[in-house]
Write an enzyme that holds these catalytic residues in place. Structure first.
Site, PDB file in Angstrom:
ATOM      1  CG  ASP A  36      -5.236 -69.437 -36.060  1.00  0.00           C
ATOM      2  OD1 ASP A  36      -5.077 -68.272 -36.461  1.00  0.00           O
ATOM      3  OD2 ASP A  36      -4.332 -70.090 -35.530  1.00  0.00           O
ATOM      4  CB  VAL A  37     -11.186 -72.511 -36.533  1.00  0.00           C
ATOM      5  CG1 VAL A  37     -12.432 -73.086 -37.189  1.00  0.00           C
ATOM      6  CG2 VAL A  37     -10.146 -73.611 -36.331  1.00  0.00           C
TER       7      VAL A  37
END
Length: 407
Positions: A180-181
């Site tokens: 996600d990051v």
């Protein structure tokens, strides 16, 4: 100071982590971020606690710390996009925005007339970034994708964890939602590239971001190791497939990381450790030979490092320029002198007068550094002000939208 993106407005229709991460970066750099949330519910992560954010009196708010990690410098506007009136509001906001970021399922916004093709008719130079698990095309495009499953499907878990057959030897996810990051970071890069293109041509474009694509792209050397050799890497614990010694070693009171990157560093380490014969040993004189004999070398190093405490090795190796470091718990991370010097722990002002803790943006710009204007907003905190000031809605119109549960 004026932020580098202070001339840019972003309509943020994202939730959870990847999309909000990108929006927060753009906000830190000065962009005006309008976060659109579901009335009465908001971003899923508002409820992903404990712990929860606190007000100025130390009482828990309803918003989780998780939400706080990725939603500063944003205005929260609640709009029900399932209703025609809500869709009309989004179109009005699009007309006054430069960028729209969304992470709905493929086709999820088309039924509301809020897909890229529909909105570019209103705003031809719109930059529209779609973030999904698997992208806008392909056999898995319609599937939901979450970080954990993407770490597995994208190969990261196969190279993370203790070696197979040892305690804890099953594949392991990374302790942060890294897919996600990283997707948030790549999305930001794509948005900035699209802005540069728009500056040159006046044209907007659609950006198609997929968590799975990002995860595969960031396998880095593990991916090229496979593509060159035809042999799939495996999980090796804290060892490195291409460098030795590059792993954790015990001391008498803790473990530490030894990260030898070349033969010179290895020789310096051996001189300090009293292993002067190793650099001249044909088994260990080059990194290639050390990789071939990693187990024998690791045992020799372990026998020496385990005799002295962590502080001894940090002092001696640090002075000699040998790459090494402690394995900090997160509380100790924020006590590191270097972290303090770099100002990585920040406080951001909230509406109630409290100061909310956060982690600084690591980008150090000499002319237009990141700024922290506002803490993660309360749900719908800016609905009335944005609709009134940006869209010119009067009191009666706002009352009608509110009574109709559009906002």
């Amino acid at each position: 100071m004026t932020g580098a993106l202070s001339h840019i407005r972003v309509l943020d229709l994202t939730r959870v982590l990847a999309g909000p991460w990108s929006g927060q970066i753009l906000g830190d750099l000065g962009a005006d971020i309008i976060k659109v949330e579901r009335p009465g519910v908001g971003d899923d992560t508002r409820g992903w606690g404990p712990p929860y954010l606190k007000d100025k009196d130390g009482n828990e708010r309803s918003d989780a710390a998780y939400f706080g990690c990725t939603n500063r410098n944003k205005q929260s506007v609640t709009i029900d996009i399932t209703k025609p009136e809500g869709q009309a509001l989004i179109r009005e906001l699009v007309a006054k925005s430069d960028i729209l970021v969304e992470n709905y399922k493929v086709g999820g916004l088309k039924k509301y007339g809020l897909d890229y093709d529909s909105l570019k008719a209103i705003k031809p130079d719109l930059i529209y970034c779609s973030i999904t698990g698997f992208g806008q095309t392909g056999p898995d495009a319609t599937k939901a994708g979450y970080d954990f499953m993407i770490q597995g499907m994208g190969g990261l878990m196969s190279v993370t964890g203790q070696p197979e057959g040892s305690p804890g030897g099953e594949p392991m996810k990374v302790g942060v939602a890294l897919a996600d990051v990283m997707t948030g970071l790549y999305s930001t890069i794509g948005i900035l590239a699209a802005l540069a293109y728009r500056d040159q041509t006046g044209e907007g474009q659609h950006i198609d971001m997929a968590l799975l694509d990002v995860q595969v792209a960031t396998l880095a050397n593990q991916a090229t190791n496979y593509l060159v050799s035809g042999k799939a890497p495996t999980h090796m614990g804290n060892a490195h497939p291409n460098l030795v010694p590059y792993q954790t070693f015990p001391t008498s009171d803790a473990h530490f990381i030894l990260a030898i990157g070349n033969d010179s560093q290895f020789a310096k380490f051996c001189a300090i450790a009293g292993l002067d014969d190793l650099p001249g040993d044909i088994r260990f004189d080059t990194n290639r030979h050390r990789v071939e004999n990693r187990d024998v070398l690791a045992a020799k190093i372990t026998a020496v490092t385990a005799d002295k405490p962590l502080d001894y090795w940090m002092e001696k190796l640090g002075k000699a320029g040998v790459p090494c470091g402690p394995i900090n718990s997160i509380d100790r991370v924020f006590e590191e002198p270097q972290i303090k010097h770099r100002g990585m722990a920040i406080e951001v002002p909230a509406k109630d007068g409290s100061m909310q803790p956060g982690v600084a943006n690591p980008i150090k710009l000499s002319k237009t550094p990141p700024s922290y204007k506002s803490a993660p907003p309360e749900l719908g905190e800016h609905t009335l002000s944005v609709l009134a000031n940006l869209l010119g809605k009067d009191e009666s119109e706002l009352e009608a939208l509110s009574s109709g549960k559009i906002i």
